[in-house]
Design a protein around this motif. Structure first.
Motif, PDB file in Angstrom:
ATOM      1  N   THR A  27       3.213   7.083   2.804  1.00 56.95           N
ATOM      2  CA  THR A  27       4.141   6.709   1.580  1.00 56.95           C
ATOM      3  C   THR A  27       5.484   5.923   2.344  1.00 56.95           C
ATOM      4  OG1 THR A  27       5.550   8.753   2.075  1.00 56.95           O
ATOM      5  CG2 THR A  27       3.846   8.809   0.234  1.00 56.95           C
ATOM      6  N   LEU A  28       6.192   5.356   1.577  1.00 54.90           N
ATOM      7  CA  LEU A  28       7.431   4.638   1.969  1.00 54.90           C
ATOM      8  C   LEU A  28       8.214   5.413   3.057  1.00 54.90           C
ATOM      9  CD1 LEU A  28       8.384   2.386  -1.192  1.00 54.90           C
ATOM     10  CD2 LEU A  28       7.397   1.367   1.077  1.00 54.90           C
ATOM     11  N   PRO A  29       8.661   6.335   2.859  1.00 56.38           N
ATOM     12  CA  PRO A  29       9.603   7.166   3.948  1.00 56.38           C
ATOM     13  C   PRO A  29       8.911   7.044   5.366  1.00 56.38           C
ATOM     14  CG  PRO A  29       9.672   8.306   2.132  1.00 56.38           C
ATOM     15  CD  PRO A  29       8.764   7.203   1.795  1.00 56.38           C
ATOM     16  N   LEU A  30       7.448   7.414   5.292  1.00 56.96           N
ATOM     17  CA  LEU A  30       6.760   7.348   6.525  1.00 56.96           C
ATOM     18  C   LEU A  30       6.709   5.890   7.036  1.00 56.96           C
ATOM     19  CD1 LEU A  30       3.943   9.843   5.938  1.00 56.96           C
ATOM     20  CD2 LEU A  30       6.060  10.193   7.152  1.00 56.96           C
ATOM     21  N   GLY A  31       6.396   4.824   6.081  1.00 56.36           N
ATOM     22  CA  GLY A  31       6.394   3.397   6.451  1.00 56.36           C
ATOM     23  C   GLY A  31       7.613   3.228   7.119  1.00 56.36           C
ATOM     24  N   ILE A  32       8.746   3.376   6.568  1.00 55.88           N
ATOM     25  CA  ILE A  32      10.051   2.895   7.253  1.00 55.88           C
ATOM     26  C   ILE A  32      10.144   3.531   8.476  1.00 55.88           C
ATOM     27  CG2 ILE A  32      12.605   3.489   6.955  1.00 55.88           C
ATOM     28  CD1 ILE A  32      12.196   3.745   4.136  1.00 55.88           C
ATOM     29  N   ARG A  49       0.783  -1.217   0.003  1.00 56.53           N
ATOM     30  CA  ARG A  49      -0.001   0.086   0.011  1.00 56.53           C
ATOM     31  C   ARG A  49       0.901   1.280  -0.028  1.00 56.53           C
ATOM     32  NH1 ARG A  49      -2.796  -1.229   4.036  1.00 56.53           N
ATOM     33  NH2 ARG A  49      -1.580  -0.008   5.550  1.00 56.53           N
ATOM     34  N   GLN A  50       1.910   1.364   1.008  1.00 53.53           N
ATOM     35  CA  GLN A  50       2.844   2.393   0.850  1.00 53.53           C
ATOM     36  C   GLN A  50       3.467   2.537  -0.391  1.00 53.53           C
ATOM     37  OE1 GLN A  50       4.964   1.258   4.353  1.00 53.53           O
ATOM     38  NE2 GLN A  50       3.183   1.513   5.585  1.00 53.53           N
ATOM     39  N   MET A  51       4.088   1.278  -1.024  1.00 54.83           N
ATOM     40  CA  MET A  51       4.733   1.333  -2.546  1.00 54.83           C
ATOM     41  C   MET A  51       3.824   1.758  -3.384  1.00 54.83           C
ATOM     42  SD  MET A  51       7.296   0.255  -4.155  1.00 54.83           S
ATOM     43  CE  MET A  51       8.036  -1.181  -3.217  1.00 54.83           C
TER      44      MET A  51
END
Length: 282
Positions: free
Chosen positions: A230-235, A74-76
């Motif tokens: 987004t991916l940075p937030l997911g990380i 989903r973030q991708m």
């Protein structure tokens, strides 16, 4: 030794320091990526005891667990959608503006162009508070448009500079011939300039996509709903959730980097040519 043999040898000696510096800089850039890639195949105990060596046993579960996570995909998707939308909007608006600044003469042209380029002097972090207030006033919080429009606005100055330099390098005779053949100004841009500007467009597209993909602060301010992250937030969230599982965090980081690195590798051959396009003609 003949003069013909001596010149290449002397040239190699002169460029040797540059090659050494390039190798050292490249090693500093590649080493963290290789460390994270190999670390993702290790257990946490092995990562602590053997941080730089090859894994004794290749643990693929760190990567497969991340790939099996619905939140990762989903973030991708969120990152991909925002990056592509930002790039299309930035390049489209910048191409129109750069075309006007490059091919039309009107009073105040350089003043307006200077106002656009002045945007390079304002760091994004300085404007984050007024951006938040503005997005809240327009109801764009927790909306991908809040990120897309803001990133496009901050990407316009550099993109216009690059495209304007390329458009100005196109000989005027080509435009005159197109006009004689009945081509309108917009037709000249669409049919002739843009196809000729593929290296420059590839360059600004790489810059826009990679910049959007790595943007952390703006999505952090705009999105409070986890489904929009987004991916940075997911990380960041993943790192907090698996703080003690360093190997899995490294696997997540590598998988998050792959799309941007793949796109950059595909478009890299256009990057230098696009950045230098129009540099010799004004």
């Amino acid at each position: 030794m003949s003069s013909k043999t001596g010149k290449p040898l002397k040239r190699r000696r002169n460029t040797l320091p540059l090659h050494v510096i390039a190798v050292i800089v490249g090693a500093f850039m590649v080493a963290p990526v290789v460390y994270a890639l190999l670390g993702g195949f290790k257990t946490n105990s092995e990562l602590s005891g053997n941080p730089f060596g090859l894994p004794s046993t290749w643990v693929t579960e760190n990567y497969t667990d991340v790939l099996g996570s619905a939140s990762f995909w989903r973030q991708m998707w969120n990152s991909t959608f925002i990056a592509i939308s930002t790039t299309v909007l930035t390049v489209a608006l910048s191409a129109l503006a750069a075309f006007v600044f490059a091919r039309f003469a009107f009073r105040g042209r350089e003043l307006f162009f200077t106002l656009f380029t002045a945007g390079l002097m304002f760091p994004f972090a300085v404007a984050i508070l007024p951006i938040f207030v503005l997005l809240r006033a327009f109801g764009l919080l927790d909306n991908p448009l809040g990120v897309i429009l803001t990133q496009a606005a901050f990407g316009l100055p550099l993109t216009i500079i690059i495209l304007r330099g390329f458009f100005r390098s196109i000989p005027g005779e080509i435009e005159e011939a197109a006009t004689i053949d009945g081509c309108s100004p917009f037709g000249f841009l669409w049919r002739i300039l843009l196809p000729m500007a593929r290296p420059a467009i590839a360059t600004v597209s790489v810059l826009a996509i990679v910049g959007s993909w790595n943007n952390f602060m703006l999505p952090l301010v705009v999105f409070s709903d986890e489904s929009s992250w987004t991916l940075p937030l997911g990380i960041q969230q993943f790192q907090g959730q698996y703080a003690s599982d360093t190997a899995r965090i490294l696997a997540y980081l590598i998988l998050a980097m792959v799309p941007a690195l793949a796109f950059y590798a595909i478009a890299e051959r256009h990057l230098v040519g696009g950045l230098t396009a129009g540099a010799t003609k004004g």
